[in-house]
Motif scaffolding. Structure first.
Motif, PDB file in Angstrom:
ATOM      1  N   GLU A 162       0.891  -0.875  -0.471  1.00  0.00           N
ATOM      2  CA  GLU A 162       0.197   0.189   0.130  1.00  0.00           C
ATOM      3  C   GLU A 162       0.550   1.015  -0.123  1.00  0.00           C
ATOM      4  O   GLU A 162       0.583   2.272  -0.270  1.00  0.00           O
ATOM      5  N   ARG A 163       2.094   0.964   0.938  1.00  0.00           N
ATOM      6  CA  ARG A 163       2.973   2.323   0.263  1.00  0.00           C
ATOM      7  C   ARG A 163       4.266   1.648   0.602  1.00  0.00           C
ATOM      8  O   ARG A 163       4.868   0.687   1.541  1.00  0.00           O
ATOM      9  N   LEU A 164       5.033   1.945   0.363  1.00  0.00           N
ATOM     10  CA  LEU A 164       6.737   1.616  -0.065  1.00  0.00           C
ATOM     11  C   LEU A 164       7.873   2.850   0.516  1.00  0.00           C
ATOM     12  O   LEU A 164       7.474   3.895  -0.317  1.00  0.00           O
ATOM     13  N   ASP A 165       8.716   2.871   1.026  1.00  0.00           N
ATOM     14  CA  ASP A 165       9.686   4.478   1.317  1.00  0.00           C
ATOM     15  C   ASP A 165      10.710   3.083   1.290  1.00  0.00           C
ATOM     16  O   ASP A 165      11.186   2.657   1.968  1.00  0.00           O
ATOM     17  N   GLY A 219      24.554   2.859   2.624  1.00  0.00           N
ATOM     18  CA  GLY A 219      23.199   1.865   3.322  1.00  0.00           C
ATOM     19  C   GLY A 219      21.765   2.039   2.155  1.00  0.00           C
ATOM     20  O   GLY A 219      21.761   3.158   1.827  1.00  0.00           O
ATOM     21  N   THR A 220      20.826   1.733   2.676  1.00  0.00           N
ATOM     22  CA  THR A 220      20.094   1.711   2.139  1.00  0.00           C
ATOM     23  C   THR A 220      18.454   0.867   3.531  1.00  0.00           C
ATOM     24  O   THR A 220      19.072   0.143   4.067  1.00  0.00           O
ATOM     25  N   ARG A 221      17.752   1.776   3.473  1.00  0.00           N
ATOM     26  CA  ARG A 221      16.803   1.743   4.554  1.00  0.00           C
ATOM     27  C   ARG A 221      15.265   1.487   3.796  1.00  0.00           C
ATOM     28  O   ARG A 221      14.641   2.183   3.214  1.00  0.00           O
ATOM     29  N   ILE A 222      14.433   0.608   3.965  1.00  0.00           N
ATOM     30  CA  ILE A 222      13.447   0.299   3.078  1.00  0.00           C
ATOM     31  C   ILE A 222      12.384  -0.102   3.803  1.00  0.00           C
ATOM     32  O   ILE A 222      11.849  -1.035   5.093  1.00  0.00           O
ATOM     33  N   ARG A 223      11.350   0.915   3.536  1.00  0.00           N
ATOM     34  CA  ARG A 223      10.148   0.583   4.791  1.00  0.00           C
ATOM     35  C   ARG A 223       9.059   0.329   4.030  1.00  0.00           C
ATOM     36  O   ARG A 223       8.353   1.077   3.076  1.00  0.00           O
ATOM     37  N   TYR A 224       7.688  -0.807   4.218  1.00  0.00           N
ATOM     38  CA  TYR A 224       6.491  -0.679   3.661  1.00  0.00           C
ATOM     39  C   TYR A 224       5.621  -1.246   3.878  1.00  0.00           C
ATOM     40  O   TYR A 224       5.577  -2.425   5.399  1.00  0.00           O
ATOM     41  N   TRP A 225       4.394  -1.126   3.634  1.00  0.00           N
ATOM     42  CA  TRP A 225       3.364  -1.552   4.630  1.00  0.00           C
ATOM     43  C   TRP A 225       2.376  -2.456   3.072  1.00  0.00           C
ATOM     44  O   TRP A 225       1.875  -2.517   1.522  1.00  0.00           O
ATOM     45  N   ALA A 226       2.454  -3.524   3.657  1.00  0.00           N
ATOM     46  CA  ALA A 226       1.572  -4.205   3.102  1.00  0.00           C
ATOM     47  C   ALA A 226       0.280  -4.055   2.519  1.00  0.00           C
ATOM     48  O   ALA A 226      -0.178  -3.554   3.241  1.00  0.00           O
ATOM     49  N   ILE A 275      -4.977  -7.352  -1.516  1.00  0.00           N
ATOM     50  CA  ILE A 275      -3.974  -8.300  -1.919  1.00  0.00           C
ATOM     51  C   ILE A 275      -3.737  -9.710  -1.357  1.00  0.00           C
ATOM     52  O   ILE A 275      -4.336 -10.477  -1.018  1.00  0.00           O
ATOM     53  N   PHE A 276      -3.921  -9.017   0.251  1.00  0.00           N
ATOM     54  CA  PHE A 276      -3.140 -10.267   1.804  1.00  0.00           C
ATOM     55  C   PHE A 276      -4.490 -10.597   1.878  1.00  0.00           C
ATOM     56  O   PHE A 276      -5.429  -9.550   2.162  1.00  0.00           O
ATOM     57  N   THR A 277      -4.643 -12.167   2.191  1.00  0.00           N
ATOM     58  CA  THR A 277      -5.635 -12.117   3.196  1.00  0.00           C
ATOM     59  C   THR A 277      -5.768 -11.526   4.609  1.00  0.00           C
ATOM     60  O   THR A 277      -4.343 -10.754   4.857  1.00  0.00           O
ATOM     61  N   ARG A 278      -6.806 -12.136   5.101  1.00  0.00           N
ATOM     62  CA  ARG A 278      -7.053 -11.137   6.630  1.00  0.00           C
ATOM     63  C   ARG A 278      -6.591 -11.487   7.335  1.00  0.00           C
ATOM     64  O   ARG A 278      -5.880 -10.958   8.292  1.00  0.00           O
ATOM     65  N   ASP A 279      -5.927 -12.795   7.759  1.00  0.00           N
ATOM     66  CA  ASP A 279      -5.806 -13.311   8.390  1.00  0.00           C
ATOM     67  C   ASP A 279      -4.112 -13.777   8.153  1.00  0.00           C
ATOM     68  O   ASP A 279      -2.994 -14.139   9.228  1.00  0.00           O
ATOM     69  N   ALA A 280      -3.119 -13.076   6.659  1.00  0.00           N
ATOM     70  CA  ALA A 280      -2.307 -12.447   7.318  1.00  0.00           C
ATOM     71  C   ALA A 280      -1.102 -12.379   8.174  1.00  0.00           C
ATOM     72  O   ALA A 280      -1.609 -11.155   8.225  1.00  0.00           O
ATOM     73  N   VAL A 281      -0.361 -12.521   8.724  1.00  0.00           N
ATOM     74  CA  VAL A 281       0.872 -12.081   9.273  1.00  0.00           C
ATOM     75  C   VAL A 281       1.902 -12.298   9.085  1.00  0.00           C
ATOM     76  O   VAL A 281       2.848 -13.631   8.661  1.00  0.00           O
ATOM     77  N   PHE A 282       2.977 -11.717   9.540  1.00  0.00           N
ATOM     78  CA  PHE A 282       4.596 -11.618  10.174  1.00  0.00           C
ATOM     79  C   PHE A 282       4.636 -12.264  11.243  1.00  0.00           C
ATOM     80  O   PHE A 282       4.641 -12.357  12.279  1.00  0.00           O
TER      81      PHE A 282
END
Length: 690
Positions: free
Chosen positions: A127-130, A182-189, A193-200
């Motif tokens: 949804e967002r990637l920085d 260096g690199t810093r990547i932050r993103y919000w899945a 797209i992903f199912t409701r029960d999908a978790v890290f």
């Protein structure tokens, strides 16, 4: 619906649209597994930099708002303009499929992110990637919304987003110290797209980080979980021993051999299409080098633990490198068994792959440029030439180990051959036993132990086998059982601790052999759950310390040699009572008998009776063993299905359970002593049966 089908029905997906339309093609699934795959795509890019000698520190942060951030101290994504597209390197990496620095040989000799789709796929499904890049003394930044570059008004995915219209812009947001990259990547899945029960899953992430730290000696990977309201959980992984340390970590059984390291390389040529400046793809023959590194050891158990990797990417479904390893192993060990046939007494029998793999723990790694995988998830290596190279390296190195004149090598190779041949003989014996059982008919005599008190029913699902401690309890149990479906097998006290004993010692032990024979499904690798003669196996021991020890020894036997019974939920522990309280009733009303199963339960009962003004007979009977009960009492409390309580034995995490059995029942005394000392503070004294 219409039968018409013409060109205007065809849909052309541009850019990252294909990823959002068919995410499963790129990440395997849209559940938790696919969510974790996205994280690993980003992490693997940082690891590839470390493999190339740039940066040895990677930090992964699970933020409280559901986003994931990956930081490294490598070279940083290029920020200059890519000449063909006119876009910055950052935008090319995150918006163009099949674009990256790993297709040619200039940046990486071997890498995990090979298809150039990892970062762009994660971007498309976010949804967002920085992204922030420290490079050239500046900090560059760029943001994306579902793959489209632009700028957010705030710091969350819900902030208003303004896409770039005419041309995108890589912003300079700060200064970087001299020499810092260096690199810093932050993103919000993207939850569209992903199912409701999908978790890290933190545990999966830790396992993958630990695995990577083993495969890349010297790299440090830090995971910080900030999702809970309590203190953040931080774990760090760094191992300098490489895959030898990895193999030792994976192995849970005592070793037959030390951890051996097999290393080598080979070259092969392959024809690949190369894009010319004219835009034409021209088949070109290139020479590749494949490096092979294997750490393996055999233990006394029969389980096989194999981890295979290509450029540090796990290949859980194997591939040509694993086929080559098994072929090289088979070639050498078959030749060695043939050379020592007289000493080993093998006759004309041939060892098979399962005989060799029993008790083997192996970490297999290969490194090569541009390997061919089957699918983007990279679970199977497909490069054909790797098979012969790995087989050759393994066969040569292992043959040298067997030819070594060192005392340790000679002793370990001899023990290994003995183990392999004993596995072969056990397999042949199990097969012969099974064939004998098949040929038997109802008129032939049974070979079951004489002490077995069998049941009449032939319905496996409904039948129960009680393993009873001692002959005294057997006599009572005979009268208490339902002979239609309940069978009894007595054992004499404490059986052999099979965690410490060899397979041969276990099979020669009368009690262990009787249990395996009565259950009738074999043991170890040849165990066949469908052949088990009883639907439930119930361990019925006294309610004291010795009874608990006997139950633990029996569970060790079942977990080590008949594990499918436990996994199927068919092993139970009976729960006999500890006390018998006879509550007195006034007048001619018969007295009431109440059984309790712990000291706390007894005291609670007596307090309740006292408050109600009820009395009971003294002394209260305390059962020290099953033999103290009469048949009616044993049936009503422990054996009759209507009134008994059973505890089902389960092992949802087999690897952790194996570690506990090895800790508590294995040969190593020092870890067990440390465990007992550390756990003494958690001891509940009231539970000690004294």
């Amino acid at each position: 619906m219409t039968a018409e089908y013409s060109a205007h029905h065809l849909q052309v997906l541009e850019g990252l649209e294909a990823v959002r339309k068919r995410p499963g093609m790129y990440i395997g699934s849209t559940d938790s597994r696919g969510l974790m795959h996205c994280v690993w795509e980003i992490i693997d890019n940082s690891v590839d930099e470390a493999l190339a000698g740039h940066g040895s520190h990677i930090e992964i942060i699970l933020h409280a708002d559901g986003s994931v951030e990956v930081r490294d101290r490598a070279r940083g994504i290029p920020v200059d303009v890519e000449p063909r597209t006119g876009l910055s390197g950052v935008e090319v990496v995150f918006t163009k499929l099949h674009a990256g620095g790993k297709f040619g040989s200039g940046s990486y000799t071997a890498s995990g992110g090979l298809h150039g789709v990892g970062a762009s796929v994660v971007n498309a499904l976010s949804e967002r990637l920085d992204v922030e890049v420290d490079r050239g003394g500046k900090t560059w930044a760029m943001s994306f919304h579902r793959g489209e570059p632009g700028e957010f008004a705030g710091g969350s995915p819900d902030s208003s987003f303004t896409p770039y219209e005419n041309s995108s812009r890589l912003r300079v947001v700060g200064k970087a110290a001299k020499g810092v990259t260096g690199t810093r990547i932050r993103y919000w899945a993207d939850r569209q797209i992903f199912t409701r029960d999908a978790v890290f899953a933190l545990e999966d992430l830790q396992q993958r980080a630990r695995q990577t730290a083993f495969l890349v000696p010297g790299i440090e990977i830090v995971i910080r979980d900030e999702r809970s309201s309590a203190e953040p959980v931080t774990t760090s992984y760094r191992y300098d021993g490489g895959i030898s340390e990895f193999a030792d970590y994976l192995a849970h059984d005592p070793g037959v051999t030390d951890t051996w390291r097999l290393q080598g390389e080979g070259t092969f040529t392959e024809t690949v299409p190369v894009l010319q400046s004219s835009g034409a793809m021209v088949p070109t023959e290139v020479e590749r080098t494949c490096e092979v590194d294997v750490a393996l050891r055999w233990g006394t158990g029969y389980d096989t633990t194999m981890r295979s990797f290509v450029n540090i990417i796990a290949t859980p479904k194997g591939g040509t490198h694993q086929q080559g390893f098994e072929a090289g192993l088979m070639k050498v060990l078959r030749a060695q068994v043939d050379q020592n046939a007289r000493r080993l007494k093998v006759g004309n029998d041939k060892i098979e792959k399962d005989d060799i793999l029993a008790g083997l723990t192996v970490v297999l790694t290969v490194r090569l440029p541009e390997p061919q995988f089957e699918g983007q998830t990279k679970e199977v290596l497909g490069t054909p030439a790797v098979r012969q190279i790995v087989a050759s390296v393994v066969a040569k190195q292992l043959a040298e180990r067997f030819a070594s004149t060192k005392r340790d090598d000679k002793a370990q190779t001899a023990l290994l051959l003995d183990k392999v041949v004993s596995e072969m003989k056990a397999r042949l014996s199990a097969r012969a036993h099974k064939e004998t059982q098949r040929r038997k008919n109802a008129l032939e005599s049974s070979s079951l132990p004489a002490k077995l008190v069998d049941c009449r029913s032939n319905d496996v699902a409904d039948s129960e086998l009680f393993i009873v401690e001692g002959d005294s309890a057997l006599g009572t149990a005979k009268l208490a059982r339902n002979s239609e479906f309940q069978a009894l097998l007595p054992i004499r006290g404490k059986i052999l601790n099979v965690q410490k004993a060899s397979v041969g010692d276990m099979l020669s032990n009368a009690e262990c052999a009787s249990i395996i024979q009565v259950i009738g499904a074999g043991s170890g690798r040849s165990f066949d759950l469908s052949a088990a003669r009883y639907g439930k196996v119930i361990l019925m021991s006294d309610a004291d310390v010795d009874g608990a020890h006997i139950r633990t020894l029996l569970l060790t036997l079942f977990f080590r040699y008949m594990r499918p019974l436990i996994e199927a939920g068919r092993v139970f522990a009976a729960v006999p009572p500890l006390h018998r309280v006879i509550v007195q009733h006034p007048g001619s009303k018969p007295n009431e008998t109440i059984y309790t199963y712990s000291e706390a339960e007894l005291h609670a009962l007596l307090s309740r009776l006292k408050r109600a003004g009820r009395s009971w007979q003294e002394p209260i009977q305390r059962y020290k063993g099953l033999g103290e009960m009469d048949a009616e009492q044993l049936a009503g409390t422990t054996m009759d299905r209507a009134g008994r309580t059973l505890r089902r034995v389960q092992a949802p995490d087999a690897e952790s359970a194996a570690g506990v059995f090895e800790l508590l029942m294995g040969n190593e005394v020092a870890p067990r002593r440390e465990f007992l000392i550390d756990a003494s503070g958690r001891l509940v004294r009231d539970r000690i049966d004294a």
